[in-house]
Design a protein around this motif. Structure first.
Motif, mmCIF file in Angstrom:
data_model
loop_
_atom_site.group_PDB
_atom_site.id
_atom_site.type_symbol
_atom_site.label_atom_id
_atom_site.label_comp_id
_atom_site.label_asym_id
_atom_site.label_seq_id
_atom_site.Cartn_x
_atom_site.Cartn_y
_atom_site.Cartn_z
ATOM 1 N N GLU A 29 0.902 -1.121 -0.071
ATOM 2 C CA GLU A 29 0.136 0.065 0.082
ATOM 3 C C GLU A 29 0.991 1.294 0.190
ATOM 4 N N GLU A 30 1.886 1.303 0.700
ATOM 5 C CA GLU A 30 2.956 2.439 0.896
ATOM 6 C C GLU A 30 3.514 2.455 -0.588
ATOM 7 N N GLY A 31 3.961 1.630 -1.241
ATOM 8 C CA GLY A 31 4.646 1.638 -2.382
ATOM 9 C C GLY A 31 3.708 2.147 -3.347
ATOM 10 N N GLU A 32 2.413 1.805 -3.651
ATOM 11 C CA GLU A 32 1.504 2.226 -4.307
ATOM 12 C C GLU A 32 1.273 3.761 -4.199
ATOM 13 N N GLU A 33 1.084 4.250 -3.080
ATOM 14 C CA GLU A 33 1.253 5.867 -2.686
ATOM 15 C C GLU A 33 2.068 6.609 -3.117
ATOM 16 N N THR A 34 3.446 6.055 -2.763
ATOM 17 C CA THR A 34 4.590 6.755 -2.983
ATOM 18 C C THR A 34 5.316 6.583 -4.160
ATOM 19 N N GLY A 35 5.088 5.236 -4.865
ATOM 20 C CA GLY A 35 5.506 4.999 -6.179
ATOM 21 C C GLY A 35 7.046 4.783 -6.118
ATOM 22 N N LYS A 36 7.628 4.514 -4.773
ATOM 23 C CA LYS A 36 9.069 4.190 -4.595
ATOM 24 C C LYS A 36 9.285 2.930 -4.821
ATOM 25 N N TRP A 37 10.301 2.450 -5.667
ATOM 26 C CA TRP A 37 10.909 0.998 -5.684
ATOM 27 C C TRP A 37 11.287 0.647 -4.257
ATOM 28 N N PRO A 38 11.138 -0.366 -3.676
ATOM 29 C CA PRO A 38 11.690 -0.860 -2.144
ATOM 30 C C PRO A 38 13.013 -1.565 -2.459
ATOM 31 N N TYR A 39 14.219 -0.814 -2.681
ATOM 32 C CA TYR A 39 15.195 -1.480 -2.712
ATOM 33 C C TYR A 39 15.691 -2.311 -1.301
ATOM 34 N N HIS A 40 15.093 -1.877 -0.360
ATOM 35 C CA HIS A 40 15.405 -2.807 0.875
ATOM 36 C C HIS A 40 14.912 -4.212 0.879
ATOM 37 N N ILE A 41 13.875 -4.170 0.129
ATOM 38 C CA ILE A 41 13.124 -5.604 -0.005
ATOM 39 C C ILE A 41 13.738 -6.203 -1.188
ATOM 40 N N TRP A 42 14.261 -5.637 -2.385
ATOM 41 C CA TRP A 42 15.045 -6.347 -3.141
ATOM 42 C C TRP A 42 16.371 -6.895 -2.592
ATOM 43 N N ASN A 43 17.005 -6.136 -1.711
ATOM 44 C CA ASN A 43 18.285 -6.607 -1.298
ATOM 45 C C ASN A 43 18.014 -7.630 -0.104
ATOM 46 N N LYS A 44 16.935 -7.869 0.296
ATOM 47 C CA LYS A 44 16.689 -8.985 1.172
ATOM 48 C C LYS A 44 16.262 -10.237 0.438
ATOM 49 N N MET A 45 15.634 -9.943 -0.795
ATOM 50 C CA MET A 45 15.335 -11.037 -1.811
ATOM 51 C C MET A 45 16.688 -11.402 -2.206
ATOM 52 N N ALA A 46 17.674 -10.710 -2.533
ATOM 53 C CA ALA A 46 18.997 -10.973 -2.921
ATOM 54 C C ALA A 46 19.869 -12.025 -1.919
ATOM 55 N N GLU A 47 19.481 -11.783 -0.563
ATOM 56 C CA GLU A 47 20.112 -12.322 0.480
ATOM 57 C C GLU A 47 19.684 -13.602 0.612
ATOM 58 N N LEU A 48 18.392 -13.981 0.338
ATOM 59 C CA LEU A 48 17.805 -15.261 0.276
ATOM 60 C C LEU A 48 17.679 -16.066 -0.919
ATOM 61 N N GLY A 49 18.241 -15.587 -1.851
ATOM 62 C CA GLY A 49 18.532 -16.137 -3.253
ATOM 63 C C GLY A 49 17.461 -16.036 -4.249
ATOM 64 N N TYR A 50 16.504 -15.181 -4.117
ATOM 65 C CA TYR A 50 15.200 -15.119 -4.916
ATOM 66 C C TYR A 50 15.642 -14.244 -6.048
#
Length: 381
Positions: A29-50
């Motif tokens: 919901e926050e992302g849709e409002e702000t339009g900001k790409w969540p780099y912190h989530i992407w980095n967490k995905m990278a840590e987990l191998g996704y």
């Protein structure tokens, strides 16, 4: 025929669900409002191998089957379809390099894509070339060992992100003996002189996703940046589209499931005329249809990805999965919105986000009309 998941697949799905609900759903919901790409989530995905699930282990990836990647995709889309669609573009580029890249290209680019250091982008669509991929007008001329590129692309995902690798570009590189365009795929890294990234589009939905117009003005890249054989660009695009359509099948399934996830509890707790609205046949039948639609989408997608994993022809099945899942998603979200009544029109309720987002599923990766053309041609029509 065994429809059960292996223990490994159950773990993959459950782990993806846990991650998606903890991170993606929490930010949606926050992302849709702000339009900001969540780099912190992407980095967490990278840590987990996704970020490299389908990249071979030798290049730092997970070496997973396409089926397992689809289990992940559905769970991610169930939490946030906008973020997940950006993710699936990245997966397509990973797959293109793995299947079509030279040994040197694989060695150079797959590790950085698999690690999440870089995100992939694919540039096919142009202002005058959408469903008709052969209508591309962007041109690349080979001059003294360099491709000199001129043209415009539109509605391109991921190219404007800080961690973007650049784009795999579809462009005209000459003329075939039969007089038709020779179309090829060329990598243009971000930061290349003459590669101009436009402003991010303001969209009805999918606002987390970075979508832009790209321009190329005498943009020069080495001849070795050709991806796959020269003149095989449309075949390369079809390779990407087949996986993309299966991915859209999974995303549509995730949206179908999300609409049901939001609507069933609401219908059970919302009371009118002295009882839950789920007890009224009109509402109960909508919920039943939503469950049926979700299973239809899931089974069509599972069949298509199973065929792909087996190395069997799957062009038609991938298209059917995309068509069914996207249209079932639209139906489920529409029914879910109706069940929510006036509350569905409020942004506090996540069904409203799905309502803003869902229609594009019937347009991206091949419109419903193009999908029906593909399927009807397979029937010999």
């Amino acid at each position: 025929m065994d429809f059960s998941l292996s223990e490994e697949q159950k773990i993959v799905r459950e782990s993806a669900r846990k991650f998606a609900q903890e991170y993606l759903a929490a930010y949606a919901e926050e992302g849709e409002e702000t339009g900001k790409w969540p780099y912190h989530i992407w980095n967490k995905m990278a840590e987990l191998g996704y970020t490299g699930v389908i990249v071979p282990e030798e290049y730092g990836g997970g070496g997973m089957s396409y089926f397992n990647s689809i289990l992940i995709m559905e769970e991610f889309a169930r939490a946030d379809d906008s973020f997940t669609t950006s993710y699936q573009v990245h997966n397509i580029i990973c797959d293109m390099f793995n299947k079509l890249g030279t040994p040197e290209q694989k060695k150079t680019y797959l590790p950085m894509l698999a690690s999440g250091e870089k995100m992939g982008a694919f540039a096919l669509t142009e202002p005058n070339a959408g469903s008709d991929a052969s209508g591309v007008q962007t041109r690349a001329e080979l001059v003294n060992g360099e491709w000199v590129i001129n043209g415009t692309k539109i509605f391109i995902t991921n190219a404007g992100l800080d961690n973007s690798l650049g784009v795999v570009l579809m462009c005209v590189t000459g003329q075939r003996p039969d007089g038709r365009k020779e179309i090829s795929s060329i990598l243009v890294p971000k930061g290349t002189p003459g590669f101009i990234i436009g402003n991010k589009f303001r969209k009805v939905g999918w606002n987390i996703m970075d979508t832009r117009e790209l321009s190329f003005e005498d943009c020069r890249v080495p001849e070795s940046n050709l991806i796959g054989a020269r003149g095989k660009g449309l075949a390369n695009a079809l390779h990407g589209l087949n996986l993309g359509r299966i991915d859209f099948g999974a995303i549509g399934t995730g949206v179908c499931q999300a609409a049901l996830d939001y609507s069933l509890p609401y219908a059970k707790q919302r009371h009118q005329f002295g009882k839950p609205i789920s007890s009224f046949q009109a509402v109960a039948f909508m919920l039943a249809d939503m469950q049926v639609n979700t299973e239809l989408a899931r089974m069509a997608t599972w069949k298509a990805v199973w065929l792909k994993d087996q190395g069997l022809p799957h062009d038609t099945e991938a298209t059917m999965a995309k068509l069914v899942a996207s249209e079932m998603a639209v139906r489920n979200v529409d029914m879910g919105f109706q069940i929510h009544g006036g509350y569905g029109f409020m942004k506090e309720y996540p069904i409203s986000r799905l309502y803003r987002n869902v229609k594009i599923l019937t347009i991206g990766e091949g419109t419903s009309e193009v999908c029906r053309i593909v399927i009807s041609r397979a029937l010999g029509c």
